[in-house]
Design a protein around this motif. Structure first.
Motif, PDB file in Angstrom:
ATOM      1  N   LEU A   1      -2.410   6.486  -0.898  1.00 15.61           N
ATOM      2  CA  LEU A   1      -1.667   7.749  -0.826  1.00 15.61           C
ATOM      3  C   LEU A   1      -1.519   8.216   0.625  1.00 15.61           C
ATOM      4  O   LEU A   1      -0.452   8.708   1.026  1.00 15.61           O
ATOM      5  N   SER A   2      -2.576   8.031   1.415  1.00 17.26           N
ATOM      6  CA  SER A   2      -2.521   8.396   2.837  1.00 17.26           C
ATOM      7  C   SER A   2      -1.435   7.622   3.571  1.00 17.26           C
ATOM      8  O   SER A   2      -0.723   8.169   4.406  1.00 17.26           O
ATOM      9  N   VAL A   3      -1.350   6.328   3.272  1.00 23.19           N
ATOM     10  CA  VAL A   3      -0.330   5.488   3.931  1.00 23.19           C
ATOM     11  C   VAL A   3       1.056   6.033   3.596  1.00 23.19           C
ATOM     12  O   VAL A   3       1.914   6.160   4.471  1.00 23.19           O
TER      13      VAL A   3
ATOM     14  N   ASN B   1      -2.855  10.435   8.974  1.00 22.43           N
ATOM     15  CA  ASN B   1      -2.506  11.377   7.906  1.00 22.43           C
ATOM     16  C   ASN B   1      -3.590  12.420   7.644  1.00 22.43           C
ATOM     17  O   ASN B   1      -3.322  13.452   7.043  1.00 22.43           O
TER      18      ASN B   1
ATOM     19  N   ASP C   1     -11.330   6.015  -3.792  1.00 23.87           N
ATOM     20  CA  ASP C   1     -11.083   5.929  -2.347  1.00 23.87           C
ATOM     21  C   ASP C   1      -9.920   4.980  -2.025  1.00 23.87           C
ATOM     22  O   ASP C   1      -9.142   5.240  -1.106  1.00 23.87           O
ATOM     23  N   ALA C   2      -9.802   3.897  -2.795  1.00 25.61           N
ATOM     24  CA  ALA C   2      -8.704   2.952  -2.552  1.00 25.61           C
ATOM     25  C   ALA C   2      -7.361   3.619  -2.864  1.00 25.61           C
ATOM     26  O   ALA C   2      -6.370   3.421  -2.143  1.00 25.61           O
TER      27      ALA C   2
ATOM     28  N   MET D   1       0.858  -1.196   0.000  1.00 28.18           N
ATOM     29  CA  MET D   1       0.000   0.000   0.000  1.00 28.18           C
ATOM     30  C   MET D   1       0.894   1.246   0.000  1.00 28.18           C
ATOM     31  O   MET D   1       0.618   2.228  -0.695  1.00 28.18           O
TER      32      MET D   1
ATOM     33  N   GLU E   1       1.826   9.158   2.526  1.00 27.37           N
ATOM     34  CA  GLU E   1       2.025  10.508   3.071  1.00 27.37           C
ATOM     35  C   GLU E   1       2.282  10.482   4.579  1.00 27.37           C
ATOM     36  O   GLU E   1       2.965  11.341   5.128  1.00 27.37           O
TER      37      GLU E   1
ATOM     38  N   SER F   1      -2.857   4.541   9.527  1.00 30.05           N
ATOM     39  CA  SER F   1      -2.126   5.524   8.704  1.00 30.05           C
ATOM     40  C   SER F   1      -3.076   6.534   8.078  1.00 30.05           C
ATOM     41  O   SER F   1      -2.774   7.729   8.026  1.00 30.05           O
ATOM     42  N   VAL F   2      -4.197   6.049   7.575  1.00 31.65           N
ATOM     43  CA  VAL F   2      -5.182   6.950   6.948  1.00 31.65           C
ATOM     44  C   VAL F   2      -5.653   7.970   7.981  1.00 31.65           C
ATOM     45  O   VAL F   2      -5.736   9.169   7.695  1.00 31.65           O
TER      46      VAL F   2
ATOM     47  N   ARG G   1      -6.791   6.861  -2.694  1.00 27.75           N
ATOM     48  CA  ARG G   1      -6.570   7.836  -1.618  1.00 27.75           C
ATOM     49  C   ARG G   1      -6.049   7.161  -0.356  1.00 27.75           C
ATOM     50  O   ARG G   1      -5.231   7.716   0.380  1.00 27.75           O
ATOM     51  N   THR G   2      -6.569   5.954  -0.091  1.00 23.05           N
ATOM     52  CA  THR G   2      -6.102   5.195   1.075  1.00 23.05           C
ATOM     53  C   THR G   2      -4.610   4.906   0.956  1.00 23.05           C
ATOM     54  O   THR G   2      -3.840   5.139   1.893  1.00 23.05           O
TER      55      THR G   2
ATOM     56  N   ILE H   1     -13.358  -0.331  -1.183  1.00 24.44           N
ATOM     57  CA  ILE H   1     -12.933   0.354   0.037  1.00 24.44           C
ATOM     58  C   ILE H   1     -13.567   1.745   0.090  1.00 24.44           C
ATOM     59  O   ILE H   1     -13.660   2.421  -0.926  1.00 24.44           O
ATOM     60  N   SER H   2     -14.006   2.166   1.279  1.00 25.58           N
ATOM     61  CA  SER H   2     -14.430   3.551   1.478  1.00 25.58           C
ATOM     62  C   SER H   2     -13.371   4.266   2.313  1.00 25.58           C
ATOM     63  O   SER H   2     -13.001   3.781   3.384  1.00 25.58           O
ATOM     64  N   LEU H   3     -12.937   5.400   1.824  1.00 20.61           N
ATOM     65  CA  LEU H   3     -11.920   6.169   2.543  1.00 20.61           C
ATOM     66  C   LEU H   3     -12.394   6.518   3.950  1.00 20.61           C
ATOM     67  O   LEU H   3     -11.647   6.394   4.919  1.00 20.61           O
TER      68      LEU H   3
END
Lengths: 238, 238
Positions: A185-187, B190, A179-180, A159, A189, B186-187, A182-183, B154-156
């Motif tokens: 990318l969040s990990v 962040n 959303d997947a 991820m 970031e 992490s989500v 973005r998930t 997946i939902s953010l």
């Protein structure tokens, strides 16, 4: 360009791949796609991903002796007659050779993705190099990144790798993220540094327990390779 | 305590739920589990999650008139004879009532989880309240959080909600996290702020397009409720 992430290789659907223009990337940071980038970076002619042991041996039988290295693992265990595919060790021997590579998750993901319009192997090593190529694709293309995962479960490092690649693509162009995506990318970031994230993952802990610190360190070297790693027909080349 | 996250309700396996001691939490931030916390916070007697329209009507038939509210949506669309389950609107009418609630993802997830040892509905609203209860469970229990997701994706906002809950549990005790749980955390770590993350999610954007800003704002109010939302037999109560 739309970007979507599949969080496990098990979620790849053949029918989805041929719908529209799908540019697929497999990410298996520990270790398959890192090993592929490492071997191509160090001068391998190509890497042939094999889905099974039999397929790997068939590829080997079709090539001249001494032109190839047979490498692979099954559930992280060594296979008799195969070199263990740690990137550091394998890449050091790769110059001028074809690498036949069989791994549990990464090459299986590549193999499942092969009906997409274009297929690439992504890792932290070649994120920026790959992002340049991906960002140049037509606006209507969908970038489908598969974080290979581990035996049906999400892998943190994959991820993170998917997020690293998305971050690099976003530096080149504006994209629409699911959303997947973005998930992932969040990990990325949120990760303090790549080495730390990889070491805290399930597979990373295993590698450290097996004294594979050098492979983990190497897999953490973001943007250290210019190998684009495109999969065409049976082989992946730079 | 081990913490694991399922990233979609479709990944819930019945056989897995009854193995060992599983404490299950369903998280559907937009909007089902937020709606449940909101209704209980505002004095509803209980919330009965229903998997189908027929089941919801059956529950209604067994209750005295005026003692219940029938609420629900299918794929975010209104259902004739059901109150739309936006938390702000519904909770304002909930005092003293039984809420029969049918939703596409959240109540379906709760329904699938019901064979676990204990089952809860989690949201940003009751993360801290729920974490106090969860952290008191035996060391050998596994906390299985299901981020309900949206139609197989997946939902953010549900990953963010799962991460918020994990963060709150970790403030109470040390736990072992799987890679999926680390991904959710992490989500959350962040995310700049809850409102921003929810508004950027796929479902969040839809709600804003439907002028449901107030429901989105309300779903973003972290730790605004003390409703623990435990699901026992057919009903969820505070």
């Amino acid at each position: 360009m739309n970007i979507h992430v599949l969080t496990r290789k098990e979620d790849i659907e053949e029918a989805q791949l041929v719908r529209g223009s799908k540019i697929a990337v497999a990410v298996d940071v520990l270790l398959a796609t890192t090993t592929i980038a490492a071997c191509l970076e160090k001068g391998a002619v190509q890497v042939i991903p094999a889905a099974t042991r039999e397929e790997a041996l068939k590829h080997a039988a079709s090539l001249p002796d001494d032109s190839y290295i047979l490498a692979g693992e099954e559930q992280a265990r060594s296979i008799e007659g195969f070199v263990y595919p740690g990137p550091v060790h394998l890449a050091a021997r790769a110059r001028g050779k074809t690498i036949i590579l069989m791994t549990t998750n990464g090459t299986a993901a590549l193999w499942k993705l092969q009906n997409a319009e274009e297929v690439y192997a992504g890792s932290l090593l070649n994120a920026r190099a790959l992002a340049f190529v991906l960002a140049a694709k037509p606006e209507e293309a969908t970038l489908l990144i598969t974080a290979a995962g581990n035996a049906g479960d999400i892998s943190l490092e994959d991820m993170y790798g998917a997020g690293c690649l998305i971050d690099a693509v976003l530096k080149e162009k504006t994209c629409t993220l699911t959303d997947a995506a973005r998930t992932a990318l969040s990990v990325y970031e949120n990760g303090p540094n790549a080495r730390h994230v990889l070491a805290s993952s399930r597979v990373g802990k295993k590698l450290l327990a097996y004294n594979m610190d050098k492979d983990l360190d190497y897999a953490s070297t973001v943007n250290s390779s210019t190998a684009v790693c495109r999969y065409i027909n049976t082989g992946i080349s730079k």
